[in-house]
Design a protein around this motif. Structure first.
Motif, PDB file in Angstrom:
ATOM      1  N   THR A   1      36.921 117.067 127.116  1.00  0.00           N
ATOM      2  CA  THR A   1      37.914 116.070 126.813  1.00  0.00           C
ATOM      3  C   THR A   1      39.261 116.250 128.058  1.00  0.00           C
ATOM      4  O   THR A   1      39.195 117.229 128.455  1.00  0.00           O
ATOM      5  CB  THR A   1      38.592 116.434 125.397  1.00  0.00           C
ATOM      6  OG1 THR A   1      39.252 117.620 125.370  1.00  0.00           O
ATOM      7  CG2 THR A   1      37.674 115.980 124.504  1.00  0.00           C
TER       8      THR A   1
ATOM      9  N   ILE B   1      42.115 102.234 119.288  1.00  0.00           N
ATOM     10  CA  ILE B   1      41.947 102.783 120.588  1.00  0.00           C
ATOM     11  C   ILE B   1      43.546 102.651 121.132  1.00  0.00           C
ATOM     12  O   ILE B   1      44.170 101.853 121.083  1.00  0.00           O
ATOM     13  CB  ILE B   1      41.150 101.956 121.373  1.00  0.00           C
ATOM     14  CG1 ILE B   1      39.573 102.218 121.017  1.00  0.00           C
ATOM     15  CG2 ILE B   1      41.195 102.597 123.103  1.00  0.00           C
ATOM     16  CD1 ILE B   1      38.567 101.446 121.709  1.00  0.00           C
TER      17      ILE B   1
ATOM     18  N   ALA C   1      32.033 109.387 126.571  1.00  0.00           N
ATOM     19  CA  ALA C   1      33.395 109.297 125.898  1.00  0.00           C
ATOM     20  C   ALA C   1      34.220 110.439 126.119  1.00  0.00           C
ATOM     21  O   ALA C   1      35.626 110.585 125.826  1.00  0.00           O
ATOM     22  CB  ALA C   1      33.369 109.114 124.368  1.00  0.00           C
TER      23      ALA C   1
ATOM     24  N   PHE D   1      38.594 110.807 125.695  1.00  0.00           N
ATOM     25  CA  PHE D   1      39.284 111.481 124.267  1.00  0.00           C
ATOM     26  C   PHE D   1      40.249 112.291 124.737  1.00  0.00           C
ATOM     27  O   PHE D   1      40.101 113.417 125.534  1.00  0.00           O
ATOM     28  CB  PHE D   1      38.162 112.201 123.636  1.00  0.00           C
ATOM     29  CG  PHE D   1      38.440 112.554 122.050  1.00  0.00           C
ATOM     30  CD1 PHE D   1      38.273 111.641 121.103  1.00  0.00           C
ATOM     31  CD2 PHE D   1      39.019 113.805 121.952  1.00  0.00           C
ATOM     32  CE1 PHE D   1      38.596 112.113 119.962  1.00  0.00           C
ATOM     33  CE2 PHE D   1      39.403 113.966 120.620  1.00  0.00           C
ATOM     34  CZ  PHE D   1      39.149 113.184 119.610  1.00  0.00           C
TER      35      PHE D   1
ATOM     36  N   VAL E   1      42.211 108.020 121.810  1.00  0.00           N
ATOM     37  CA  VAL E   1      41.326 107.430 122.507  1.00  0.00           C
ATOM     38  C   VAL E   1      41.669 106.713 123.569  1.00  0.00           C
ATOM     39  O   VAL E   1      42.311 105.619 123.272  1.00  0.00           O
ATOM     40  CB  VAL E   1      39.885 106.758 121.763  1.00  0.00           C
ATOM     41  CG1 VAL E   1      38.995 106.211 122.632  1.00  0.00           C
ATOM     42  CG2 VAL E   1      39.520 107.532 120.625  1.00  0.00           C
TER      43      VAL E   1
END
Length: 196
Positions: free
Chosen positions: A48, A90, A121, A125, A152
């Motif tokens: 992340t 988002i 993703a 994130f 996000v």
């Protein structure tokens, strides 16, 4: 270079073998930090991103975020997400909680590793604050609620590899770590004798 020519064939083979062993050992030693750096920069492997503040832009589009928890073998804690999923907008900042309990009769320290699936993703994130950024120490019988603040990134919708992802799974695995010296003194002598 002249010394190399003066060596016997057996000495050259030995020197090349030792050089290969040293080179491979150095690469093996550097592999983990280099891989971690690569993952942090690229988001590869579901790593992340981190941020100091909010995204700034909130989209009308939502994505389902699932939460997963596991423990490495030998970690005595009970560890679970408080909520198993949430639908998030988002770009909007969200707060989720995990819960850990130390059922043993001695303090236990742990650190959490994490990843995001699908891997595409990962770079989108973004964590603002997380219990995984620091070592956690639980006293005997203690239960704690541990927060993670995240969003996000709106850039997800423009990423051709990540756009259209309907859900993201955030996974944590807790690992036992050595207790700091001031906590290690709390272990009873009987317990220390049993572990040696």
């Amino acid at each position: 270079m002249r010394r190399w020519r003066d060596l016997t064939d057996n000495a050259r083979v030995l020197a090349m073998t030792l050089g290969t062993v040293v080179a491979m050992g150095s690469l093996g030693w550097a592999a983990v930090p280099l891989y971690d750096l690569f993952c942090k920069v690229t988001g590869y492997g579901g790593t992340t991103a981190r941020a100091e503040g909010e995204a700034g832009e909130i989209l009308d589009r939502t994505v389902l975020v699932r939460f997963d928890a596991s423990r490495e073998r030998g970690m005595p804690w009970e560890f679970k997400p408080v909520q198993t999923s949430m639908t998030v907008r988002i770009g909007e900042t969200n707060l989720a909680f995990y819960e850990a309990t130390n059922p043993t009769d001695e303090p236990v320290a742990g650190t959490a590793s994490f990843n995001v699936a699908p891997y595409a993703a990962g770079p989108h994130f973004v964590k603002i604050a997380c219990f995984c950024f620091e070592e956690q120490i639980l006293m005997p019988g203690e239960t704690v609620s541990m927060p993670v603040t995240f969003y996000v990134d709106p850039e997800l919708v423009d990423d051709p590899e990540a756009t259209g992802i309907p859900e993201i799974t955030l996974s944590y695995t807790f690992h036992v770590t050595d207790l700091p010296d001031d906590y290690a003194a709390l272990i009873t002598p009987a317990t220390a004798t049993q572990t040696n």
